[in-house]
Design a protein around this motif. Structure first.
Motif, PDB file in Angstrom:
ATOM      1  N   GLY A 183       0.797  -5.693  -7.993  1.00  0.00           N
ATOM      2  CA  GLY A 183      -0.645  -5.482  -8.493  1.00  0.00           C
ATOM      3  C   GLY A 183      -1.487  -6.829  -8.649  1.00  0.00           C
ATOM      4  O   GLY A 183      -2.214  -5.950  -9.562  1.00  0.00           O
ATOM      5  N   ALA A 238       3.385  -7.409  -0.333  1.00  0.00           N
ATOM      6  CA  ALA A 238       3.448  -6.319  -0.288  1.00  0.00           C
ATOM      7  C   ALA A 238       3.527  -5.785  -2.319  1.00  0.00           C
ATOM      8  O   ALA A 238       2.489  -5.075  -2.796  1.00  0.00           O
ATOM      9  N   ARG A 239       3.981  -6.681  -2.835  1.00  0.00           N
ATOM     10  CA  ARG A 239       4.687  -6.194  -4.091  1.00  0.00           C
ATOM     11  C   ARG A 239       3.168  -7.162  -4.749  1.00  0.00           C
ATOM     12  O   ARG A 239       3.174  -6.479  -6.353  1.00  0.00           O
ATOM     13  N   LEU A 265       0.126  -6.890  -4.438  1.00  0.00           N
ATOM     14  CA  LEU A 265      -0.876  -5.581  -3.671  1.00  0.00           C
ATOM     15  C   LEU A 265      -1.290  -4.427  -4.919  1.00  0.00           C
ATOM     16  O   LEU A 265       0.354  -4.038  -5.322  1.00  0.00           O
ATOM     17  N   PRO A 291      -2.283  -1.231  -5.897  1.00  0.00           N
ATOM     18  CA  PRO A 291      -2.603   0.177  -4.937  1.00  0.00           C
ATOM     19  C   PRO A 291      -4.004   0.473  -4.162  1.00  0.00           C
ATOM     20  O   PRO A 291      -5.353  -0.060  -5.379  1.00  0.00           O
ATOM     21  N   LEU A 339      -4.327  -5.413   3.342  1.00  0.00           N
ATOM     22  CA  LEU A 339      -3.027  -6.698   3.839  1.00  0.00           C
ATOM     23  C   LEU A 339      -3.530  -6.610   5.284  1.00  0.00           C
ATOM     24  O   LEU A 339      -3.707  -5.591   5.705  1.00  0.00           O
ATOM     25  N   LEU A 344       4.936  -2.062   7.794  1.00  0.00           N
ATOM     26  CA  LEU A 344       4.101  -1.903   6.871  1.00  0.00           C
ATOM     27  C   LEU A 344       4.247  -0.992   6.166  1.00  0.00           C
ATOM     28  O   LEU A 344       4.107  -0.312   4.995  1.00  0.00           O
ATOM     29  N   THR A 345       5.092  -0.382   7.087  1.00  0.00           N
ATOM     30  CA  THR A 345       4.848   1.960   6.434  1.00  0.00           C
ATOM     31  C   THR A 345       6.320   1.587   4.847  1.00  0.00           C
ATOM     32  O   THR A 345       5.738   2.038   4.749  1.00  0.00           O
ATOM     33  N   LEU A 391       6.944  -0.364   3.111  1.00  0.00           N
ATOM     34  CA  LEU A 391       6.187  -1.424   2.673  1.00  0.00           C
ATOM     35  C   LEU A 391       5.642  -0.467   1.544  1.00  0.00           C
ATOM     36  O   LEU A 391       4.964  -1.504   0.693  1.00  0.00           O
ATOM     37  N   GLN A 392       5.095   0.388   1.991  1.00  0.00           N
ATOM     38  CA  GLN A 392       3.830   1.336   1.025  1.00  0.00           C
ATOM     39  C   GLN A 392       2.932   0.380   1.464  1.00  0.00           C
ATOM     40  O   GLN A 392       2.565   1.195   0.774  1.00  0.00           O
ATOM     41  N   VAL A 393       2.826  -0.155   2.944  1.00  0.00           N
ATOM     42  CA  VAL A 393       1.387  -0.683   2.928  1.00  0.00           C
ATOM     43  C   VAL A 393       0.882  -0.132   4.557  1.00  0.00           C
ATOM     44  O   VAL A 393       0.852  -0.946   5.447  1.00  0.00           O
ATOM     45  N   LYS A 451      -1.754  -0.105   0.714  1.00  0.00           N
ATOM     46  CA  LYS A 451      -1.533   0.265  -0.134  1.00  0.00           C
ATOM     47  C   LYS A 451      -1.477   1.455  -0.378  1.00  0.00           C
ATOM     48  O   LYS A 451      -2.816   2.312  -1.094  1.00  0.00           O
TER      49      LYS A 451
END
Length: 233
Positions: A87, A112-113, A115, A117, A121, A173-174, A176-178, A232
């Motif tokens: 974050g 992603a890590r 980044l 909430p 990206l 991306l999905t 990776l929750q982004v 994210k």
């Protein structure tokens, strides 16, 4: 291309709140400088000493307040998880990097890590679904036929590189929750123009056409490059 990317990013940066931005593969610092001038704090990373030296030189002639907003590091974006905690950034740019990686997922996971909430990206990569366009438009029919069946190609510098498909990026991306928020095409009509070509007198019209085409179907689907933006969760 830089102006088109900036325009596509601008609508996603929201309010005027200064953001913490990571620019992976920052090159000569074009996007980093544009964002720092707009008031954002930018960290640029690039493994190439020549382009990083050019970025440092460009930063050095900026006003002190702009210089204070830019930090440049020599290194590989895949290692940014070791340098920055989860974050750490509100936005991460990864432009023109994936094509040099045989497997882009470890890098995307690392980005992603770091980044936060709701963070953005931005990824710019070669469009594998339109890989035959450039050789076909230049009359290289053998290369065009080969491009239909693969994702590898030789870039303008003569280097072996790789392209990505929009569907694959969206799935990654999905995971990776982004998840994918929007996407654009870049170089819809101008991909065969040599890099050293002089600027045409009708440049504003050319840019307007590229910007319109890059945001509209079916044109964006045959662009040389994909500009993919995820947010994210």
């Amino acid at each position: 291309m830089g102006r088109q990317l900036a325009a596509q990013l601008a609508e996603h940066f929201g309010d005027d709140r200064p953001l913490r931005v990571l620019d992976v593969g920052c090159g000569q610092g074009t996007q980093a400088l544009r964002l720092a001038r707009a008031g954002h704090a930018v960290t640029g990373i690039d493994p190439d000493p020549v382009t990083l030296a050019a970025a440092r030189a460009a930063v050095a002639v900026e006003p002190p307040q702009v210089q204070s907003r830019i930090t440049l590091h020599a290194g590989d974006g895949a290692d940014c998880g070791r340098w920055f905690g989860p974050g750490s950034f509100d936005a991460v740019l990864c432009h023109g990097v994936l094509m040099y990686l045989e497997d882009p997922e470890p890098l995307l996971a690392s980005l992603a890590r770091v980044l936060g909430p709701g963070g953005l990206l931005s990824v710019l990569c070669r469009n594998a679904d339109a890989l035959a366009m450039r050789p076909a438009l230049t009359g290289d029919w053998t290369a065009a036929l080969a491009a239909f069946d693969g994702v590898h190609y030789t870039n303008r510098l003569g280097l072996p590189t790789r392209a990505d498909r929009l569907a694959d990026l969206a799935r990654t991306l999905t995971e990776l929750q982004v998840p994918l928020r929007s996407w654009f095409g870049v170089r819809v009509f101008c991909d065969t123009v040599p890099d050293d070509a002089p600027l045409p007198p009708d440049l504003p019209e050319l840019l307007a056409v590229e910007e319109r085409a890059g945001a509209a179907d079916p044109y964006r689907g045959v662009a040389a490059l994909l500009h993919v933006i995820g947010v994210k969760a």
